[in-house]
Design a protein around this motif. Structure first.
Motif, short mmCIF file in Angstrom:
data_model
loop_
_atom_site.label_atom_id
_atom_site.label_comp_id
_atom_site.label_asym_id
_atom_site.label_seq_id
_atom_site.Cartn_x
_atom_site.Cartn_y
_atom_site.Cartn_z
N ILE A 175 -17.34 20.10 79.56
CA ILE A 175 -18.58 19.36 79.26
C ILE A 175 -19.32 20.04 78.12
CG2 ILE A 175 -20.84 18.70 80.17
CD1 ILE A 175 -19.42 18.34 82.90
N GLY A 176 -19.40 21.37 78.16
CA GLY A 176 -20.06 22.11 77.08
C GLY A 176 -19.37 21.90 75.75
N LEU A 177 -18.04 21.86 75.78
CA LEU A 177 -17.27 21.61 74.56
C LEU A 177 -17.58 20.22 74.01
CD1 LEU A 177 -15.08 22.55 72.57
CD2 LEU A 177 -13.40 21.58 74.13
N LEU A 178 -17.60 19.22 74.88
CA LEU A 178 -17.91 17.86 74.44
C LEU A 178 -19.32 17.75 73.86
CD1 LEU A 178 -16.32 15.59 77.20
CD2 LEU A 178 -15.56 15.91 74.85
N VAL A 179 -20.28 18.38 74.54
CA VAL A 179 -21.66 18.35 74.05
C VAL A 179 -21.73 19.03 72.68
CG1 VAL A 179 -23.99 19.26 74.45
CG2 VAL A 179 -22.74 18.18 76.31
N GLY A 180 -21.05 20.17 72.54
CA GLY A 180 -21.05 20.88 71.26
C GLY A 180 -20.43 20.07 70.14
N VAL A 181 -19.33 19.41 70.42
CA VAL A 181 -18.68 18.57 69.41
C VAL A 181 -19.59 17.41 69.02
CG1 VAL A 181 -16.76 16.97 69.00
CG2 VAL A 181 -16.32 19.21 70.01
N MET A 183 -18.27 32.84 61.85
CA MET A 183 -18.35 31.65 62.68
C MET A 183 -16.97 31.19 63.15
SD MET A 183 -21.41 30.97 63.26
CE MET A 183 -21.15 29.42 64.07
N SER A 184 -15.98 31.27 62.28
CA SER A 184 -14.65 30.82 62.68
C SER A 184 -14.10 31.68 63.80
CB SER A 184 -13.71 30.80 61.48
OG SER A 184 -13.55 32.10 60.96
N VAL A 185 -14.31 32.99 63.71
CA VAL A 185 -13.82 33.88 64.76
C VAL A 185 -14.63 33.68 66.04
CG1 VAL A 185 -13.56 36.31 65.41
CG2 VAL A 185 -12.90 35.57 63.14
N ALA A 186 -15.93 33.49 65.92
CA ALA A 186 -16.76 33.25 67.10
C ALA A 186 -16.37 31.93 67.78
CB ALA A 186 -18.23 33.22 66.71
N ILE A 187 -16.07 30.91 67.00
CA ILE A 187 -15.65 29.63 67.57
C ILE A 187 -14.31 29.78 68.28
CG2 ILE A 187 -14.83 27.31 66.97
CD1 ILE A 187 -17.07 27.30 64.81
N LEU A 188 -13.38 30.52 67.69
CA LEU A 188 -12.10 30.77 68.35
C LEU A 188 -12.31 31.51 69.67
CD1 LEU A 188 -9.34 31.88 65.82
CD2 LEU A 188 -9.23 30.08 67.53
N ALA A 189 -13.20 32.50 69.67
CA ALA A 189 -13.48 33.25 70.89
C ALA A 189 -14.06 32.33 71.96
CB ALA A 189 -14.44 34.39 70.58
N CYS A 190 -14.94 31.44 71.56
CA CYS A 190 -15.53 30.49 72.51
C CYS A 190 -14.48 29.52 73.03
CB CYS A 190 -16.70 29.74 71.87
SG CYS A 190 -18.11 30.81 71.52
N LEU A 191 -13.61 29.04 72.16
CA LEU A 191 -12.53 28.15 72.61
C LEU A 191 -11.61 28.86 73.58
CD1 LEU A 191 -11.54 26.17 69.39
CD2 LEU A 191 -12.48 25.26 71.51
N ASP A 192 -11.36 30.14 73.34
CA ASP A 192 -10.57 30.93 74.27
C ASP A 192 -11.22 30.92 75.65
OD1 ASP A 192 -8.69 32.92 75.29
OD2 ASP A 192 -10.36 34.33 75.06
#
Length: 116
Positions: A5-11, A29-38
């Protein structure tokens, strides 16, 4: 489920809001986004295996993002692209979690078809 749900809201927020990130912050930001996706894929995997814990997810989500961005910043200051290591590690973990999720869902589908 919370992670999804958080991913959908963020997108959706990313599509609606016009936020531009300066080029000099792109590696962070790209590395932080990858970390969050992980963290999101890890949460989905934990949710499917009925071992999801919100406090672990939130702390991992925030902690991974901060650590990844800090490593990228440190590497930038040292003139060494340390962020590549984070990209490799988080990318590998994302693919591992995806493989586990895929196997779990396929096994569940097979059991349903057999009538188990």
């Amino acid at each position: 489920m919370i992670g999804f749900i958080g991913l959908l809201v963020g997108v959706l927020l990313g599509l609606v809001l016009n936020i531009n990130i300066p080029d000099k912050f792109s590696p962070y930001m790209s590395v932080a986004i990858l970390a969050c996706l992980d963290s999101v894929f890890g949460a989905l995997r934990a949710s499917l295996s009925k071992s999801f814990k919100p406090d672990i997810f939130i702390s991992g989500f925030i902690g991974n993002a901060i650590l990844a961005a800090a490593l990228a910043y440190l590497g930038d200051k040292l003139g060494i692209p340390i962020y590549i290591a984070a990209v490799i590690v988080f990318g590998g973990r994302i693919f591992d979690n995806f493989a586990i999720i895929r196997r779990f869902l396929l096994e569940k589908l097979k059991n349903r078809q057999r009538g188990d």
